[in-house]
Scaffold this motif. Structure first.
Motif, mmCIF file in Angstrom:
data_model
loop_
_atom_site.group_PDB
_atom_site.id
_atom_site.type_symbol
_atom_site.label_atom_id
_atom_site.label_comp_id
_atom_site.label_asym_id
_atom_site.label_seq_id
_atom_site.Cartn_x
_atom_site.Cartn_y
_atom_site.Cartn_z
ATOM 1 N N SER A 41 -7.664 4.589 -9.614
ATOM 2 C CA SER A 41 -7.030 5.664 -10.377
ATOM 3 C C SER A 41 -8.015 6.316 -11.342
ATOM 4 O O SER A 41 -8.023 7.541 -11.501
ATOM 5 C CB SER A 41 -5.830 5.118 -11.158
ATOM 6 N N THR A 42 -8.841 5.504 -11.981
ATOM 7 C CA THR A 42 -9.816 6.029 -12.939
ATOM 8 C C THR A 42 -10.891 6.857 -12.236
ATOM 9 O O THR A 42 -11.304 7.911 -12.734
ATOM 10 C CB THR A 42 -10.469 4.876 -13.722
ATOM 11 N N THR A 43 -11.342 6.372 -11.085
ATOM 12 C CA THR A 43 -12.313 7.133 -10.291
ATOM 13 C C THR A 43 -11.726 8.475 -9.874
ATOM 14 O O THR A 43 -12.380 9.527 -9.979
ATOM 15 C CB THR A 43 -12.719 6.334 -9.038
ATOM 16 N N ALA A 44 -10.480 8.450 -9.406
ATOM 17 C CA ALA A 44 -9.811 9.682 -8.962
ATOM 18 C C ALA A 44 -9.576 10.632 -10.132
ATOM 19 O O ALA A 44 -9.695 11.856 -9.980
ATOM 20 C CB ALA A 44 -8.481 9.334 -8.293
ATOM 21 N N LEU A 45 -9.259 10.082 -11.299
ATOM 22 C CA LEU A 45 -9.026 10.930 -12.475
ATOM 23 C C LEU A 45 -10.301 11.656 -12.874
ATOM 24 O O LEU A 45 -10.281 12.865 -13.157
ATOM 25 C CB LEU A 45 -8.521 10.074 -13.641
ATOM 26 N N TYR A 46 -11.416 10.947 -12.886
ATOM 27 C CA TYR A 46 -12.688 11.597 -13.228
ATOM 28 C C TYR A 46 -13.007 12.699 -12.226
ATOM 29 O O TYR A 46 -13.398 13.810 -12.602
ATOM 30 C CB TYR A 46 -13.821 10.569 -13.254
ATOM 31 N N ALA A 63 -7.538 16.966 -5.066
ATOM 32 C CA ALA A 63 -8.776 16.314 -5.493
ATOM 33 C C ALA A 63 -8.518 14.862 -5.893
ATOM 34 O O ALA A 63 -9.304 13.963 -5.554
ATOM 35 C CB ALA A 63 -9.395 17.087 -6.662
ATOM 36 N N TYR A 64 -7.428 14.628 -6.604
ATOM 37 C CA TYR A 64 -7.100 13.272 -7.068
ATOM 38 C C TYR A 64 -6.901 12.335 -5.883
ATOM 39 O O TYR A 64 -7.514 11.266 -5.813
ATOM 40 C CB TYR A 64 -5.843 13.311 -7.941
ATOM 41 N N TRP A 65 -6.057 12.725 -4.960
ATOM 42 C CA TRP A 65 -5.738 11.837 -3.846
ATOM 43 C C TRP A 65 -6.902 11.695 -2.881
ATOM 44 O O TRP A 65 -7.069 10.656 -2.235
ATOM 45 C CB TRP A 65 -4.488 12.317 -3.118
ATOM 46 N N ARG A 66 -7.708 12.728 -2.757
ATOM 47 C CA ARG A 66 -8.910 12.643 -1.918
ATOM 48 C C ARG A 66 -9.815 11.527 -2.417
ATOM 49 O O ARG A 66 -10.297 10.693 -1.644
ATOM 50 C CB ARG A 66 -9.633 13.986 -1.939
ATOM 51 N N SER A 67 -10.086 11.512 -3.720
ATOM 52 C CA SER A 67 -10.947 10.494 -4.300
ATOM 53 C C SER A 67 -10.276 9.125 -4.302
ATOM 54 O O SER A 67 -10.925 8.104 -4.040
ATOM 55 C CB SER A 67 -11.332 10.886 -5.729
#
Length: 217
Positions: A41-46, A63-67
């Motif tokens: 979640s933190t990686t996706a948030l960044y 972008a969030y869900w992709r990451s």
């Protein structure tokens, strides 16, 4: 007056980014509920903050869900490695503080452990942003973030400062938890991105530009 409310006006664009920040914060909170998924979640948030708010390239949801999907496994491994380290250090700091108050331990012991905790946070808080930017083995991520943190110590030390400020804000305004993750990551993104770009090859930069164009379209 009416120009203020045009879609492309600075005022409206700023409001849109604030709303995006709140939406991403809520999304982070929801996807972090299992605790084990905090790393992903933190990686996706960044990544979503960097792409959708800093560069204004594409939708934050996509972008969030992709990451989140792309980095889930590695981010979870990193988080599981960090979790016992944080637990040990925080527990040690709390125990040392109690023993210092009672006079069993000198105060220097508590200060030493606190400094160690801050340094670990400065290093650890770079791991997930780094993962959002670069592809590397878990071992190299741990090693590279340590080196980057040492070479850019003032920026690295800002990360735990931002964290403490955001936590203090939540303590005074509990409703702020709905935007706190996004606020922290915006601060982190705007300070870490210039550092990360120094270590990007021309090929990495070209790939990033191509991805940003793809997301924008």
């Amino acid at each position: 007056m009416f120009g203020l409310f045009k879609y492309d006006s600075p005022f409206v664009q700023t409001c849109n980014k604030i709303v995006d920040c709140i939406c991403l914060s809520v999304l982070w909170l929801v996807t972090s509920l299992p605790v084990l998924t905090i790393g992903a979640s933190t990686t996706a948030l960044y990544y979503a903050i960097n792409v959708g708010i800093r560069y204004d390239k594409g939708g934050i949801w996509h972008a969030y869900w992709r990451s989140f999907r792309a980095n889930f496994r590695q981010a979870t491994i990193l988080w599981l490695l960090l979790l016992p380290v944080y637990g040990l250090l925080v527990g040690s700091c709390c125990s040392a503080y109690t023993l210092c108050i009672s006079g069993v331990l000198p105060r220097e012991m508590f200060y030493f452990l606190l400094v160690v905790l801050v340094l670990v946070m400065a290093w650890a808080n770079m791991l997930f942003p780094y993962l959002a930017k670069f592809r590397n083995s878990t071992k190299m991520i741990l090693k590279n973030c340590f080196g980057i943190g040492l070479l850019n110590l003032p920026i690295a030390l800002l990360q735990p400062v931002f964290f403490v400020l955001v936590i203090a804000g939540i303590a005074f305004f509990p409703i702020g938890i709905l935007c706190a993750p996004g606020v922290y990551m915006v601060l982190s993104c705007y300070t870490l991105e210039p550092v990360f770009r120094k270590y990007m090859s021309e090929e990495d930069r070209a790939k990033e530009e191509a991805l940003l164009r793809e997301l924008k379209s």
